[in-house]
Motif scaffolding. Structure first.
Motif, short mmCIF file in Angstrom:
data_model
loop_
_atom_site.label_atom_id
_atom_site.label_comp_id
_atom_site.label_asym_id
_atom_site.label_seq_id
_atom_site.Cartn_x
_atom_site.Cartn_y
_atom_site.Cartn_z
N PHE A 15 0.84 -1.19 0.00
CA PHE A 15 0.00 0.00 0.00
C PHE A 15 0.88 1.24 0.00
O PHE A 15 1.92 1.29 0.65
N MET A 16 0.43 2.25 -0.76
CA MET A 16 1.24 3.43 -1.00
C MET A 16 0.80 4.60 -0.13
O MET A 16 -0.36 4.75 0.19
N SER A 17 1.78 5.40 0.25
CA SER A 17 1.49 6.69 0.86
C SER A 17 2.15 7.75 -0.03
O SER A 17 3.02 7.44 -0.83
N TYR A 18 1.71 8.98 0.11
CA TYR A 18 2.16 10.04 -0.79
C TYR A 18 2.80 11.18 0.00
O TYR A 18 2.24 11.65 0.98
N SER A 19 3.96 11.62 -0.47
CA SER A 19 4.65 12.71 0.18
C SER A 19 4.21 14.07 -0.35
O SER A 19 4.25 15.06 0.37
N ARG A 20 3.79 14.12 -1.62
CA ARG A 20 3.29 15.35 -2.23
C ARG A 20 2.10 15.02 -3.11
O ARG A 20 1.92 13.87 -3.53
N PHE A 21 1.35 16.06 -3.42
CA PHE A 21 0.20 15.93 -4.32
C PHE A 21 0.32 16.98 -5.41
O PHE A 21 1.03 17.98 -5.27
N ALA A 22 -0.38 16.76 -6.52
CA ALA A 22 -0.41 17.72 -7.62
C ALA A 22 -1.71 17.55 -8.37
O ALA A 22 -2.34 16.48 -8.33
N ILE A 23 -2.13 18.61 -9.06
CA ILE A 23 -3.27 18.53 -9.97
C ILE A 23 -2.71 18.61 -11.38
O ILE A 23 -2.08 19.60 -11.76
N THR A 73 0.92 20.09 -16.06
CA THR A 73 0.71 20.58 -14.70
C THR A 73 -0.35 21.67 -14.67
O THR A 73 -0.34 22.60 -15.47
N LEU A 74 -1.27 21.57 -13.70
CA LEU A 74 -2.25 22.62 -13.44
C LEU A 74 -2.00 23.27 -12.08
O LEU A 74 -1.99 24.48 -11.96
N LYS A 75 -1.79 22.46 -11.04
CA LYS A 75 -1.30 22.96 -9.76
C LYS A 75 -0.04 22.16 -9.44
O LYS A 75 -0.10 20.93 -9.30
N PRO A 76 1.10 22.83 -9.31
CA PRO A 76 2.37 22.13 -9.12
C PRO A 76 2.40 21.31 -7.83
O PRO A 76 1.62 21.55 -6.90
N PRO A 77 3.29 20.32 -7.76
CA PRO A 77 3.38 19.47 -6.57
C PRO A 77 3.55 20.27 -5.28
O PRO A 77 4.30 21.26 -5.24
N PHE A 78 2.86 19.80 -4.23
CA PHE A 78 2.91 20.48 -2.94
C PHE A 78 2.78 19.46 -1.82
O PHE A 78 2.17 18.40 -1.99
N HIS A 79 3.36 19.80 -0.67
CA HIS A 79 3.17 19.03 0.55
C HIS A 79 1.86 19.47 1.20
O HIS A 79 1.49 20.65 1.13
N LEU A 80 1.17 18.54 1.85
CA LEU A 80 -0.04 18.90 2.57
C LEU A 80 0.30 19.75 3.80
O LEU A 80 1.25 19.46 4.52
N LYS A 81 -0.49 20.77 4.02
CA LYS A 81 -0.36 21.59 5.21
C LYS A 81 -0.71 20.75 6.44
O LYS A 81 -1.65 19.94 6.39
N PHE A 142 -4.64 23.85 1.11
CA PHE A 142 -4.08 22.53 1.39
C PHE A 142 -2.56 22.50 1.27
O PHE A 142 -1.92 21.53 1.67
N ARG A 143 -1.97 23.55 0.74
CA ARG A 143 -0.53 23.57 0.45
C ARG A 143 0.26 24.06 1.65
O ARG A 143 0.04 25.16 2.15
N ALA A 144 1.22 23.25 2.08
CA ALA A 144 2.15 23.72 3.10
C ALA A 144 3.06 24.78 2.48
O ALA A 144 3.45 24.67 1.32
#
Length: 238
Positions: A15-23, A73-81, A142-144
């Motif tokens: 199972f995977m976890s994610y360090s960053r997210f992007a749109i 890319t629409l929203k660049p990769p970001f860490h969750l706040k 949502f972006r740190a």
């Protein structure tokens, strides 16, 4: 920071976890998506490696974009706040997508951008600009904030005053009026290699869409191995 486990990795069964997210815009299943996965050697739709085209040097020139998969890319990769969750982010993306209208451009074409190659849209781009701006603005809670080291790294590339202001406000310098939608195909190439790789890409490209329609957005996550994969698609229904 990593979020809660989300889904099974198709390659390892873990199972995977994610360090960053992007749109991202991720092309739907079809010839263009298959080309992108085979060209880069990574299938963002399935989170799996792909055998590349048998082209000498292709592995080297696609090493940088491979981890991100074939996407725009629409929203660049970001860490969750801190305090935000993946579940809340998914809910927000779904709600946002329900309010945004699809974007239609005349088509896609192969373009040399400085020293790398990408597919870029042409024709009226205002609708696509609006989609990207909505993703950046509406999901920013949502972006740190970018770290000092991240800001320093971005500034080392040499930014204009406006780009630096965008970096400070949104965590990335190439958003809003500085945004240029593109689906990256290579890393930086030696200047004299651009004509050769242009010829190679043209040889393997499928027929490009005309018109080019962005009617879905994709929430993608960065895995523990540093590669991005599709989490979920959302239809633009505004």
């Amino acid at each position: 920071m990593s979020c809660a486990f989300f889904k099974e990795d198709g390659e390892t069964g873990e199972f995977m976890s994610y360090s960053r997210f992007a749109i991202y815009y991720v092309p739907p299943e079809g010839p263009l998506a298959t080309f992108g996965a085979t060209w880069l050697g990574w299938d963002i739709l399935r989170g799996a490696t792909m055998p590349q085209f048998n082209v000498p040097g292709l592995d080297d020139i696609t090493m940088t974009p491979r981890k991100y998969g074939f996407h725009g890319t629409l929203k660049p990769p970001f860490h969750l706040k801190p305090g935000q969750t993946q579940a809340a982010l998914e809910t927000a993306v779904a709600a946002m997508a329900s309010r945004i209208a699809p974007a239609i451009c005349d088509g896609l074409r192969l373009t040399p951008l400085s020293r790398f190659l990408a597919l870029t849209p042409y024709g009226a781009l205002g609708q696509l600009q609006q989609v990207a701006e909505a993703c950046v603005r509406e999901l920013d809670d949502f972006r740190a904030p970018a770290s000092a080291s991240e800001l320093t790294k971005r500034r080392a590339a040499g930014l204009t005053e406006r780009q630096d202001a965008l970096l400070t406000r949104w965590g990335y310098p190439y958003v809003m009026e500085e945004f240029r939608f593109h689906l990256t195909l290579t890393g930086k190439l030696p200047e004299d290699a651009v004509p050769h790789w242009t010829t190679v890409v043209v040889r393997d490209l499928p027929k490009l869409p005309r018109p080019f329609v962005v009617n879905q957005i994709a929430l993608c996550g960065e895995r523990r191995d540093g590669r991005f994969e599709l989490i979920h698609r959302y239809t633009l229904a505004g």
